[in-house]
Design a protein around this motif. Structure first.
Motif, short mmCIF file in Angstrom:
data_model
loop_
_atom_site.label_atom_id
_atom_site.label_comp_id
_atom_site.label_asym_id
_atom_site.label_seq_id
_atom_site.Cartn_x
_atom_site.Cartn_y
_atom_site.Cartn_z
N CYS A 1 -25.14 26.49 19.81
CA CYS A 1 -24.16 27.60 20.18
C CYS A 1 -24.44 28.74 19.31
O CYS A 1 -24.55 30.02 19.95
CB CYS A 1 -22.79 27.29 20.08
SG CYS A 1 -22.18 25.84 21.41
N ALA A 2 -24.59 28.56 17.93
CA ALA A 2 -24.75 29.74 17.26
C ALA A 2 -26.34 30.21 17.32
O ALA A 2 -26.23 31.65 17.40
CB ALA A 2 -24.56 29.26 15.72
N PHE A 3 -27.33 29.47 17.75
CA PHE A 3 -28.56 30.25 17.95
C PHE A 3 -28.65 30.89 19.07
O PHE A 3 -29.24 32.14 18.99
CB PHE A 3 -29.61 29.26 17.81
CG PHE A 3 -30.94 29.78 17.98
CD1 PHE A 3 -31.58 30.11 16.66
CD2 PHE A 3 -31.54 29.67 19.07
CE1 PHE A 3 -32.88 30.54 16.61
CE2 PHE A 3 -32.98 30.32 19.25
CZ PHE A 3 -33.55 30.64 17.98
N PHE A 4 -28.13 30.64 20.29
CA PHE A 4 -28.05 31.10 21.48
C PHE A 4 -26.91 32.10 21.85
O PHE A 4 -27.06 32.76 22.81
CB PHE A 4 -28.32 30.00 22.63
CG PHE A 4 -29.63 29.58 22.42
CD1 PHE A 4 -30.92 30.20 23.04
CD2 PHE A 4 -29.88 28.09 22.02
CE1 PHE A 4 -32.21 29.65 22.87
CE2 PHE A 4 -31.11 27.65 22.06
CZ PHE A 4 -32.28 28.17 22.48
N LYS A 5 -26.04 32.07 20.83
CA LYS A 5 -24.86 32.94 21.20
C LYS A 5 -24.21 32.60 22.25
O LYS A 5 -23.87 33.55 23.07
CB LYS A 5 -25.24 34.45 20.94
CG LYS A 5 -25.59 34.87 19.72
CD LYS A 5 -26.25 36.45 19.57
CE LYS A 5 -26.55 36.70 18.25
NZ LYS A 5 -27.70 36.25 17.69
N THR B 1 -20.75 26.51 27.61
CA THR B 1 -21.93 26.92 28.36
C THR B 1 -22.91 25.79 28.19
O THR B 1 -23.52 25.34 28.95
CB THR B 1 -22.16 28.42 28.00
OG1 THR B 1 -21.04 29.09 28.46
CG2 THR B 1 -23.55 28.60 28.64
N ILE B 2 -23.18 25.55 26.54
CA ILE B 2 -24.23 24.67 26.10
C ILE B 2 -23.92 23.17 27.18
O ILE B 2 -24.66 22.73 27.47
CB ILE B 2 -24.04 24.41 24.90
CG1 ILE B 2 -24.71 25.74 24.19
CG2 ILE B 2 -24.82 23.24 24.40
CD1 ILE B 2 -26.17 26.17 24.39
N TYR B 3 -22.59 22.86 26.96
CA TYR B 3 -22.43 21.36 27.75
C TYR B 3 -22.81 21.53 29.29
O TYR B 3 -23.36 20.54 29.68
CB TYR B 3 -21.25 20.91 27.37
CG TYR B 3 -20.91 20.31 26.25
CD1 TYR B 3 -20.86 18.99 26.03
CD2 TYR B 3 -20.90 21.02 24.98
CE1 TYR B 3 -20.93 18.24 24.98
CE2 TYR B 3 -20.79 20.15 23.75
CZ TYR B 3 -20.75 18.77 23.69
OH TYR B 3 -20.61 18.21 22.32
#
Length: 260
Positions: free
Chosen positions: A238-242, A247-249
């Protein structure tokens, strides 16, 4: 022409030719679409090239490594070949200096530029490499919300970076594709290009499957690179792709979930 069981490829390579014939063969390979010359300070024998070309439905894709050159497309060239196409250039190495309708641009490695092949242009490039896509005018115009002057357009921002990554991936993976896959890939690429040019709700919606596919590939690459690190987590992604946790899940759900 070669295919090795995948998508047929036209391959032009100067290393198979005598040094003194390379520049002339490069001129001939352009077939009158452009006039090519040696830039000041360069020599004809430096005109090396290694070009691969694939057909994606009505779209052409090329991946090229080349020596320094100057190239001009005049109205006479355009009237003779009647190519009613846009050309999308992703400079992958070196620098491209473009003049379109009297405007001058510098295109560096990693940047995109579009030209309208019905109009005059001139460019000069150092030794370098690029990935180029030739798109029929109607194919791009019909997915844009209105008419735009795209001669010399330079997409920018996050969607343009996704477009650049997508073109690189197409060039790397073209040899493994089957002909029946290419028409859908061409449409997806044009939708992503439209979103990078005009990031409206309409163009972004059309490009969404391609954008999400690119994001998932990048996230999987990030996981592969950091797999042995204890800090690797959904929060790190989450932090790397902002992006938000939801959304990541959602993106990793087809692969068994983010935790998997």
């Amino acid at each position: 022409m070669a295919n090795g069981g995948g998508l047929p490829r036209l391959h032009l390579v100067s290393s198979q030719l005598p040094v003194q014939e390379r520049f002339e063969c490069w001129q001939q390979s352009l077939g009158g679409t452009s006039n090519v010359s040696v830039p000041e300070g360069a020599r004809p024998e430096e005109s090396t090239y290694d070009v691969s070309i694939w057909q994606f439905g009505t779209v052409l894709l090329s991946d090229s490594v080349f020596g320094p050159r100057s190239q001009t497309r005049t109205l006479r060239n355009a009237r003779a070949d009647k190519l009613d196409h846009y050309r999308v250039i992703l400079q992958t190495e070196g620098e491209l200096r473009l003049e379109a309708d009297g405007r001058r641009f510098k295109v560096e490695a990693g940047e995109l530029v579009l030209t309208d092949m019905s109009r005059e242009e001139r460019y000069e490039t150092t030794r370098g490499a690029n990935v180029v896509m030739f798109i029929p005018r109607q194919m791009l115009d019909e997915v844009l919300p209105r008419s735009f002057d795209l001669h010399g357009a330079q997409p920018g921002g996050a969607t343009a970076r996704m477009m650049a990554a997508h073109l690189r991936a197409l060039a790397r993976g073209a040899a493994q594709l089957q002909p029946q896959e290419t028409a859908a890939l061409a449409r997806a690429t044009v939708n992503l290009l439209a979103a990078s040019l005009v990031p409206s709700a309409q163009t972004l919606d059309h490009a969404r499957p391609t954008i999400e596919g690119n994001l998932l590939r990048q996230a999987c690459r990030y996981v592969d690179l950091h797999l042995g690190e204890p800090e690797l987590s959904a929060e790190a992604l989450c932090a790397f792709f902002k992006l938000s946790r939801s959304t990541i899940y959602r993106r990793f759900e087809p692969l068994g979930g983010a935790a998997h």
